[in-house]
Motif scaffolding. Structure first.
Motif, PDB file in Angstrom:
ATOM      1  N   VAL A   1      46.234  41.283  30.581  1.00 53.44           N
ATOM      2  CA  VAL A   1      47.377  41.362  31.483  1.00 53.44           C
ATOM      3  C   VAL A   1      46.951  40.770  32.818  1.00 53.44           C
ATOM      4  CG1 VAL A   1      46.796  43.759  32.118  1.00 53.44           C
ATOM      5  CG2 VAL A   1      49.081  42.860  32.585  1.00 53.44           C
ATOM      6  N   CYS A   2      47.743  39.842  33.329  1.00 53.08           N
ATOM      7  CA  CYS A   2      47.438  39.133  34.575  1.00 53.08           C
ATOM      8  C   CYS A   2      48.504  39.434  35.610  1.00 53.08           C
ATOM      9  CB  CYS A   2      47.381  37.621  34.341  1.00 53.08           C
ATOM     10  SG  CYS A   2      46.050  37.077  33.255  1.00 53.08           S
ATOM     11  N   ASN A   3      48.081  39.713  36.826  1.00 53.23           N
ATOM     12  CA  ASN A   3      49.003  39.936  37.939  1.00 53.23           C
ATOM     13  C   ASN A   3      48.865  38.784  38.926  1.00 53.23           C
ATOM     14  OD1 ASN A   3      50.674  40.891  39.946  1.00 53.23           O
ATOM     15  ND2 ASN A   3      49.272  42.486  40.650  1.00 53.23           N
ATOM     16  N   PHE A   4      49.876  37.926  38.969  1.00 50.84           N
ATOM     17  CA  PHE A   4      49.874  36.775  39.871  1.00 50.84           C
ATOM     18  C   PHE A   4      50.484  37.096  41.233  1.00 50.84           C
ATOM     19  CE2 PHE A   4      48.834  34.701  36.024  1.00 50.84           C
ATOM     20  CZ  PHE A   4      48.314  33.461  36.329  1.00 50.84           C
ATOM     21  N   ASN A   5      50.881  38.331  41.444  1.00 53.74           N
ATOM     22  CA  ASN A   5      51.445  38.731  42.723  1.00 53.74           C
ATOM     23  C   ASN A   5      50.336  38.979  43.740  1.00 53.74           C
ATOM     24  OD1 ASN A   5      54.417  39.128  42.016  1.00 53.74           O
ATOM     25  ND2 ASN A   5      53.410  40.382  40.454  1.00 53.74           N
ATOM     26  N   GLN A   6      50.673  38.806  45.003  1.00 53.99           N
ATOM     27  CA  GLN A   6      49.699  39.050  46.060  1.00 53.99           C
ATOM     28  C   GLN A   6      49.779  40.488  46.570  1.00 53.99           C
ATOM     29  OE1 GLN A   6      49.032  35.660  48.852  1.00 53.99           O
ATOM     30  NE2 GLN A   6      50.684  34.666  47.707  1.00 53.99           N
ATOM     31  N   SER A   7      50.294  41.353  45.720  1.00 54.95           N
ATOM     32  CA  SER A   7      50.331  42.794  46.006  1.00 54.95           C
ATOM     33  C   SER A   7      50.160  43.536  44.688  1.00 54.95           C
ATOM     34  CB  SER A   7      51.659  43.182  46.665  1.00 54.95           C
ATOM     35  OG  SER A   7      52.753  42.835  45.836  1.00 54.95           O
ATOM     36  N   ASP A   8      49.748  44.798  44.783  1.00 57.15           N
ATOM     37  CA  ASP A   8      49.574  45.609  43.587  1.00 57.15           C
ATOM     38  C   ASP A   8      50.917  45.825  42.901  1.00 57.15           C
ATOM     39  OD1 ASP A   8      47.006  45.753  44.500  1.00 57.15           O
ATOM     40  OD2 ASP A   8      47.042  47.896  44.971  1.00 57.15           O
ATOM     41  N   VAL A   9      50.873  45.981  41.593  1.00 57.85           N
ATOM     42  CA  VAL A   9      52.074  46.237  40.806  1.00 57.85           C
ATOM     43  C   VAL A   9      51.820  47.436  39.901  1.00 57.85           C
ATOM     44  CG1 VAL A   9      53.633  45.351  39.026  1.00 57.85           C
ATOM     45  CG2 VAL A   9      52.799  43.822  40.824  1.00 57.85           C
ATOM     46  N   CYS A  10      52.742  48.398  39.915  1.00 57.02           N
ATOM     47  CA  CYS A  10      52.662  49.537  39.005  1.00 57.02           C
ATOM     48  C   CYS A  10      53.496  49.224  37.770  1.00 57.02           C
ATOM     49  CB  CYS A  10      53.173  50.808  39.680  1.00 57.02           C
ATOM     50  SG  CYS A  10      52.126  51.374  41.028  1.00 57.02           S
ATOM     51  N   TRP A  11      52.845  49.320  36.623  1.00 60.34           N
ATOM     52  CA  TRP A  11      53.523  48.976  35.368  1.00 60.34           C
ATOM     53  C   TRP A  11      52.963  49.821  34.234  1.00 60.34           C
ATOM     54  CZ3 TRP A  11      51.379  45.874  31.144  1.00 60.34           C
ATOM     55  CH2 TRP A  11      52.309  45.583  30.160  1.00 60.34           C
ATOM     56  N   ASN A  12      53.865  50.462  33.517  1.00 60.29           N
ATOM     57  CA  ASN A  12      53.471  51.310  32.382  1.00 60.29           C
ATOM     58  C   ASN A  12      52.439  52.369  32.772  1.00 60.29           C
ATOM     59  OD1 ASN A  12      55.209  50.093  30.632  1.00 60.29           O
ATOM     60  ND2 ASN A  12      53.645  49.191  29.312  1.00 60.29           N
ATOM     61  N   GLY A  13      52.593  52.914  33.976  1.00 63.05           N
ATOM     62  CA  GLY A  13      51.692  53.958  34.431  1.00 63.05           C
ATOM     63  C   GLY A  13      50.340  53.471  34.899  1.00 63.05           C
ATOM     64  N   VAL A  14      50.172  52.148  34.979  1.00 62.99           N
ATOM     65  CA  VAL A  14      48.898  51.561  35.400  1.00 62.99           C
ATOM     66  C   VAL A  14      49.119  50.738  36.662  1.00 62.99           C
ATOM     67  CG1 VAL A  14      47.034  49.984  34.753  1.00 62.99           C
ATOM     68  CG2 VAL A  14      48.063  51.465  33.023  1.00 62.99           C
ATOM     69  N   THR A  15      48.192  50.832  37.595  1.00 60.08           N
ATOM     70  CA  THR A  15      48.256  49.993  38.791  1.00 60.08           C
ATOM     71  C   THR A  15      47.467  48.720  38.550  1.00 60.08           C
ATOM     72  OG1 THR A  15      48.472  51.887  40.283  1.00 60.08           O
ATOM     73  CG2 THR A  15      47.707  49.820  41.246  1.00 60.08           C
ATOM     74  N   LEU A  16      48.163  47.591  38.644  1.00 59.03           N
ATOM     75  CA  LEU A  16      47.536  46.285  38.493  1.00 59.03           C
ATOM     76  C   LEU A  16      47.223  45.740  39.880  1.00 59.03           C
ATOM     77  CD1 LEU A  16      50.032  44.784  35.879  1.00 59.03           C
ATOM     78  CD2 LEU A  16      47.897  46.012  35.411  1.00 59.03           C
ATOM     79  N   PRO A  17      45.952  45.629  40.252  1.00 64.35           N
ATOM     80  CA  PRO A  17      45.619  45.106  41.581  1.00 64.35           C
ATOM     81  C   PRO A  17      46.146  43.685  41.779  1.00 64.35           C
ATOM     82  CG  PRO A  17      43.708  46.124  40.555  1.00 64.35           C
ATOM     83  CD  PRO A  17      44.757  46.011  39.486  1.00 64.35           C
ATOM     84  N   ALA A  18      46.388  43.333  43.030  1.00 69.95           N
ATOM     85  CA  ALA A  18      46.882  41.997  43.348  1.00 69.95           C
ATOM     86  C   ALA A  18      45.903  40.930  42.859  1.00 69.95           C
ATOM     87  CB  ALA A  18      47.087  41.871  44.856  1.00 69.95           C
ATOM     88  N   VAL A  19      46.465  39.837  42.352  1.00 71.37           N
ATOM     89  CA  VAL A  19      45.699  38.651  41.948  1.00 71.37           C
ATOM     90  C   VAL A  19      44.489  39.067  41.095  1.00 71.37           C
ATOM     91  CG1 VAL A  19      44.752  36.442  42.714  1.00 71.37           C
ATOM     92  CG2 VAL A  19      46.360  37.674  44.169  1.00 71.37           C
ATOM     93  N   SER A  20      44.785  39.610  39.940  1.00 68.49           N
ATOM     94  CA  SER A  20      43.698  40.113  39.104  1.00 68.49           C
ATOM     95  C   SER A  20      44.112  40.106  37.645  1.00 68.49           C
ATOM     96  CB  SER A  20      43.321  41.537  39.510  1.00 68.49           C
ATOM     97  OG  SER A  20      44.361  42.435  39.163  1.00 68.49           O
ATOM     98  N   TYR A  21      43.153  40.379  36.780  1.00 72.73           N
ATOM     99  CA  TYR A  21      43.417  40.544  35.361  1.00 72.73           C
ATOM    100  C   TYR A  21      42.678  41.779  34.874  1.00 72.73           C
ATOM    101  CZ  TYR A  21      38.690  38.732  34.580  1.00 72.73           C
ATOM    102  OH  TYR A  21      37.332  38.557  34.592  1.00 72.73           O
TER     103      TYR A  21
END
Length: 652
Positions: free
Chosen positions: A627-647
């Motif tokens: 799962v890749c987060n291309f946003n420049q901010s954290d994203v909460c999805w499916n109970g998990v926090t995806l850090p900005a610009v990360s996989y």
């Protein structure tokens, strides 16, 4: 063929030792080894350095460079230097130079300043490639070759004069056999364009008043593609003979439209491409606002990058591909060149692996001190100190990225004839083949669906549960046969499907002539919408409505049935979406409509999907999901926090 093998992702770099003092080479090779690089690409654009004057070669610098890198255990990819014919060669043979669409000779002073059809230049290319292959073709450190550089890119695919202008009529004579056949195919009775001598035919540029004959333009595109293919095959033949056991590849580019890449890659061992996610934003679809582009200014849009990974993986039937140039800092060539976000290089690397990349080569090692790419970054600054990309590459552990197939259950069909025909007459200045293609592709990626991008003729090679054809506007007998024979899954077709025949003319029986039994409908009319003009579409037997823009076409069902209809406007009551058993045709451009149709078909095919947040994408290679987060901010999805610009790895 691949003389370099690994069970995990391999990292490398594009280096130009001739741009820096020779005393820096040992340190550079040591640093490359220390941060986990295994392959170095060399000698691209080096013709003048290798042959300063005609017939007098200087191999010493390249011998020394190769040996220094080899002493560190690094493997070498050598490039044929034919993208940059030297000044002495142009002075001797000025007829090599290409002619642009305005009839102007393109001068020496940049790159790819040659006509692919030139017999003189082809002979010179065979000579320099032969000399290189004789010297390095069996070097133990040399594992493979890259032909030329980004063939046809930046408007260099076609020459409108010189050798190409002379060869075009002969190519047409071979294709059509007679002028009667050509005149019929091109519809030359229109505007009194009929030819009665082959030498009356010229390249389709500088035509008076309006556009050139679109069928002539289509054939000229095919001709130019064939000249590029012939040009490359000459080099491949030399390398096969003198460097056996080494692979041959080529580095393709973003949204390539200059040649039929399915044919151009046939004799290559695998495909490579050059990935610049930030610069790629300038190719983004017109429906996205500047605000959206800005949100991805430092990461690139995930769907544009992944589209190319999937495209180049699919060119040779799903084999592993290389990223020959991976952006690792700011580029220099786009309209805007923001500094990538922290973590972007690692994110791009992981994303490439998840879409099937076996090798990643970062561009470039040390930022250039001179000339056109002085503003382009590298893993090292101009002063030799590590840039941010250097540290991100050093932090990657390639063993975390095992090699495995990408097992997609959905195919997206792509065809260069359709691209050329569509873009010649878009009928709406905001429309293009790639825009329409990307709308369908992006909708699938937003639903978390892995896809293969393939040509229709490749359908026979694999079973898919869903096949999506976003913009298959030119219908040849070969493609029609492939579609009509494929009964293994569901189909979704986009607007303009099968509107033209092989020569670019509208089919005698109108749209769908060759596949009407498949789609179960006929075209009634089409509507090109101004930017602020919207068309309401209503779901059949429901009160649900949506709005379409840019393009609408109405259908009269024959054996099919409408599932969405136009409400109001000149197409009122006509089918906007027609369903005929396993086959659905979408006639209106609306992201919402496309997503609804795709969801419906994914459900029918019993394929998993998910509604992903903006800028978050999921892809799977082998048994591992990323799962890749291309946003420049954290994203909460499916109970998990995806850090900005990360996989991160996604667990089921």
């Amino acid at each position: 063929m691949n003389t370099f093998s690994s069970d995990h992702l391999t990292l490398g770099v594009c280096d130009y030792p001739e741009h820096v003092p020779a005393e820096d080479w040992p340190k550079h090779s040591e640093q490359q080894k220390q941060i986990g690089l295994a392959i170095v690409r060399l000698a691209e654009f080096s013709w003048t350095k290798l042959e300063p004057v005609e017939g007098k070669f200087d191999w010493q610098w390249l011998d020394e460079a190769i040996n220094i890198y080899a002493d560190q255990g690094l493997k070498i990819v050598l490039c044929t230097p034919t993208a940059t014919p030297p000044a002495w060669l142009i002075q001797k043979y000025p007829e090599i130079l290409p002619v642009d669409e305005q009839g102007r000779i393109k001068k020496f002073g940049s790159r790819r300043h040659y006509d692919h059809a030139s017999p003189i230049y082809r002979k010179e290319c065979v000579r320099i490639v032969t000399a290189m292959a004789q010297r390095y073709g069996q070097h133990p450190a040399v594992i493979g070759w890259q032909t030329d550089n980004e063939l046809g890119h930046e408007g260099t695919g076609c020459s409108y004069g010189g050798a190409s202008a002379a060869e075009f009529p002969a190519w047409l004579r071979t294709k059509y056999g007679s002028l009667d056949n050509l005149n019929e195919a091109w519809g030359t009775s229109f505007w009194s364009q009929t030819y009665n001598e082959w030498d009356q035919i010229e390249p389709p540029n500088l035509t008076a008043v309006r556009q050139a004959n679109p069928s002539q333009v289509l054939d000229f595109k095919r001709f130019c593609s064939a000249m590029i293919e012939q040009f490359q095959i000459l080099q491949i033949d030399v390398l096969r003979a003198l460097s056996p056991g080494r692979f041959i590849t080529h580095n393709f580019v973003t949204f390539s439209a200059e040649s039929d890449l399915y044919r151009l890659c046939e004799k290559l061992d695998f495909v490579a491409w050059d990935s610049y996610p930030v610069g790629m934003l300038e190719f983004f679809a017109t429906w996205e606002s500047e605000e959206v582009k800005s949100s991805y200014a430092r990461t690139g849009h995930p769907d544009l990058v992944s589209l190319h990974h999937d495209l180049y993986r699919g060119l040779k039937g799903g084999t592993g591909f290389w990223v020959m140039e991976q952006q690792c800092g700011h580029a220099n060539w786009a309209q805007y060149n923001p500094l990538p976000a922290d973590g972007a290089v690692k994110l791009w690397s992981a994303q490439a692996w998840s879409h099937g990349a076996d090798v990643l080569m970062y561009f470039r090692w040390r930022a250039c001190h001179m000339a056109q790419e002085i503003m382009h970054s590298g893993l090292l600054h101009q002063n030799g100190k590590p840039d941010r990309g250097f540290h991100e590459v050093a932090e990657l552990d390639p063993s975390n990225f095992p090699l495995a197939p990408v097992e997609a259950k959905v195919a997206v069909l792509h065809d260069y004839d359709s691209l050329w025909a569509y873009d010649q007459q878009p009928h709406n200045k905001d429309l293009s083949y790639w825009l329409q293609f990307t709308m369908f592709y992006s909708a699938l990626r937003k639903l978390g669906v892995d896809v293969d991008i393939i040509h229709p003729r490749q359908l026979a090679d694999k079973q898919y549960k869903l096949v999506v054809a976003p913009a298959l506007t030119l219908m040849t007998d070969e493609i029609a046969e492939a579609l009509n024979k494929y009964h293994k899954g569901l189909f979704v077709f986009g607007p303009r499907t099968a509107f033209r025949n092989e020569s670019g003319r509208v089919a005698e029986q109108g749209q769908f002539e060759k596949i009407e039994a498949l789609v179960g409908c006929q075209l009634t009319n089409f509507d090109s919408l101004r930017p602020t003009l919207k068309q309401t579409i209503k779901e059949h037997n429901s009160s649900s409505t949506i709005e379409a823009s840019l393009w609408c076409e109405g259908y009269a069902p024959t054996t099919g049935a409408p599932i969405w209809c136009y409400q109001g406007g000149p197409l009122d009551g006509q089918a906007a979406v027609n369903q005929n058993g396993l086959v659905t045709v979408v006639g209106a451009l609306s992201l919402e409509l496309i997503e609804k149709v795709l969801v419906h078909n994914l459900q029918k095919a019993e394929l998993d999907y998910m509604h992903l947040p903006d800028g978050v994408r999921v892809s799977q290679r082998g048994t591992r999901k990323l799962v890749c987060n291309f946003n420049q901010s954290d994203v909460c999805w499916n109970g998990v926090t995806l850090p900005a610009v990360s996989y991160q790895w996604l667990t089921n």
